[in-house]
Motif scaffolding. Structure first.
Motif, short mmCIF file in Angstrom:
data_model
loop_
_atom_site.label_atom_id
_atom_site.label_comp_id
_atom_site.label_asym_id
_atom_site.label_seq_id
_atom_site.Cartn_x
_atom_site.Cartn_y
_atom_site.Cartn_z
N ALA A 223 0.83 -1.04 -0.01
CA ALA A 223 -0.05 0.05 -0.05
C ALA A 223 0.98 1.11 0.18
CB ALA A 223 -0.91 0.11 1.12
N TYR A 224 0.27 2.41 -0.49
CA TYR A 224 1.24 3.70 -0.59
C TYR A 224 0.18 4.70 0.01
CZ TYR A 224 3.27 0.94 -4.27
OH TYR A 224 4.20 0.02 -4.88
N GLU A 225 0.89 5.22 1.14
CA GLU A 225 0.30 6.44 1.64
C GLU A 225 1.14 7.66 1.94
OE1 GLU A 225 -1.52 4.94 5.41
OE2 GLU A 225 -1.00 2.79 4.97
N GLY A 244 -3.42 10.74 1.70
CA GLY A 244 -4.10 9.68 0.64
C GLY A 244 -3.59 8.44 0.96
N SER A 246 -3.64 4.25 -1.41
CA SER A 246 -3.78 3.58 -2.56
C SER A 246 -3.32 2.13 -2.56
CB SER A 246 -3.48 4.25 -3.64
OG SER A 246 -3.53 3.44 -4.95
N GLN A 247 -3.84 1.11 -2.66
CA GLN A 247 -3.67 -0.42 -2.58
C GLN A 247 -4.12 -1.00 -3.66
OE1 GLN A 247 -3.93 -2.26 1.31
NE2 GLN A 247 -4.48 -4.25 0.01
N LYS A 248 -3.56 -2.16 -4.14
CA LYS A 248 -4.00 -2.93 -5.13
C LYS A 248 -4.49 -4.11 -4.40
CE LYS A 248 -2.64 -5.90 -9.22
NZ LYS A 248 -1.71 -6.31 -10.19
N ARG A 260 -8.47 -1.79 -7.23
CA ARG A 260 -7.70 -0.66 -6.28
C ARG A 260 -8.68 -0.34 -5.09
NH1 ARG A 260 -2.31 -0.27 -7.49
NH2 ARG A 260 -2.25 0.91 -5.82
N ASP A 262 -8.70 3.19 -2.90
CA ASP A 262 -8.12 4.39 -3.01
C ASP A 262 -9.05 5.22 -1.90
OD1 ASP A 262 -6.00 4.32 -5.05
OD2 ASP A 262 -7.87 3.56 -6.15
N TRP A 264 -9.00 9.59 -0.05
CA TRP A 264 -8.29 11.11 0.37
C TRP A 264 -9.03 11.46 1.49
CZ3 TRP A 264 -11.10 15.40 -0.09
CH2 TRP A 264 -12.12 15.20 -0.92
#
Length: 398
Positions: A223-225, A244, A246-248, A260, A262, A264
């Motif tokens: 995951a990206y934060e 924000g 985002s994760q696949k 995904r 997502d 925010w």
């Protein structure tokens, strides 16, 4: 707010609430060690009514339990080596509740275990387990962080506060994150965090779950934060932030394509002459409700939209130091065409009083009113449940 409150929130959740305060400082060669934490316990009385009360459920439950902030014992250390600021923190979090049931009762958690290194000229890098980045400011500014909020009717290690009734839980995650220097109040953090599995909750009258399952797997998908904030001091002090996620999500089915999750958010707070105001809003797609990726996807792997928001006002009584607070918030999860519901909403308002009895002990009294609504079920009827919780207790910081 007195300086001991900052100690608990800083050591437990890395939030700055007031002027700095150290715990038990221990010199150890090149290192300076700091032992700190908190202990809290509350007597709670929760009355539940409506469609979510089953035939075998008690309409009134009294518990003695830990609040939203768990008991914390943390050991941290810092030193300066090779022109780098090096630090670590490890915590354990025992619960205060007890139960005769197999699923309830006191438990131990290890929420933090991380190290950092960097320099004020270029920032710092964190490796290990700590509070998630996305939606972290939502929980750090929630007044029920020092109290109970909702969730006291079920015995567990902590209650929920406003989680699931105004914001999604940031949770405690393994991560590699970079935090920038502070440029005149502006800073940002970006990181890669351990992914969560996408799951549906299959129990409870009010849970928005259609027949079948949409369990997914995210453990092999990072995951990206990220978040950015600007903070200022003065007669009118405050902070604004955005973050924000985002994760696949890869599903355990050959017929469901990867997707995904997502989200925010945006929020802000103001403090002036004893008055405090907080506002927060979040928009998600696939992140679900209450806990990350819980009920975020339907049985066909399609993401559900979600919205969360809350507003909060507080006032510190001059001389006495008692903080009085009132907050209201809502979390909404929208159903898809295959779902047997249009939307699920959780609304909660809370009134609280937080009084510094001594330098280290704060008395807490709260009342929370929660309403769960599941709108337009397949039969064409709505279901709802209500719970009202009174909590009295104390939280001690050291």
């Amino acid at each position: 707010m007195n300086n001991t409150i900052k100690l608990a929130v800083a050591s437990a959740l890395l939030a700055a609430a007031s002027s700095a305060s150290a715990g038990i400082m221990v010199p150890a060669g090149d290192w300076t060690l700091d032992i700190g934490g908190n202990v809290n316990a509350y007597y709670t009385s929760t009355r539940t009514t409506g469609d979510n009360k089953t035939a075998n459920a008690d309409s009134s439950v009294n518990n003695i339990t830990t609040g939203l902030l768990p008991n914390f014992l943390s050991v941290s250390g810092k030193t300066r080596e090779n022109d780098l600021d090096v630090a670590f923190l490890i915590s354990i979090n025992p619960g205060a509740a007890s139960s005769h049931s197999a699923s309830g009762g006191s438990g131990n958690e290890n929420r933090q275990a991380y190290m950092t290194f960097g320099d004020k000229s270029w920032g710092s890098i964190k490796l290990g387990k700590d509070l998630g980045i996305f939606a972290s400011d939502a929980i750090l500014n929630d007044m029920t962080l020092l109290g109970v909020g909702q969730g006291a009717g079920a015995v567990g290690n902590t209650t929920l506060g406003r989680i699931g009734a105004g914001y999604n839980y940031a949770d405690w995650k393994s991560q590699v994150a970079y935090t920038s220097p502070n440029w005149n109040g502006f800073s940002f953090t970006a990181g890669v965090t351990q992914a969560w599995d996408a799951t549906n909750t299959t129990t409870g009258t009010n849970k928005p779950v259609a027949s079948g399952t949409s369990s997914g797997r995210g453990g092999n998908q990072s995951a990206y934060e990220a978040k950015a904030s600007y903070e200022w001091a003065g007669d009118v002090a405050g902070k604004v932030w955005v973050s924000g996620f985002s994760q696949k999500v890869a599903f355990n089915s050959p017929t469901i394509s990867d997707d995904r999750a997502d989200a925010w958010d945006i929020g802000g707070k103001l403090d002036m002459a004893g008055f405090g105001l907080v506002g927060y809003y979040s928009n998600g797609n696939g992140i679900g409700q209450t806990f990350m990726l819980n009920d975020g996807f339907d049985v066909n792997g399609n993401p559900r939209d979600s919205r969360d928001w809350y507003v909060q006002g507080t006032y510190v009584v001059p001389g006495v130091g008692t903080k009085l607070g009132l907050s209201y918030g809502k979390s909404k999860l929208e159903g898809n065409s295959v779902d047997a519901f249009n939307d699920r909403q959780v609304k909660m308002w809370t009134v609280g009083a937080y009084h510094p009895l001594t330098k280290h002990v704060n008395l807490v009294a709260e009342y929370s009113d929660v309403k769960n609504e599941l709108n337009n079920v397949a039969a064409g009827t709505d279901t709802d449940g209500k719970s009202k919780t009174i909590s009295l207790g104390a939280i001690l910081f050291f």
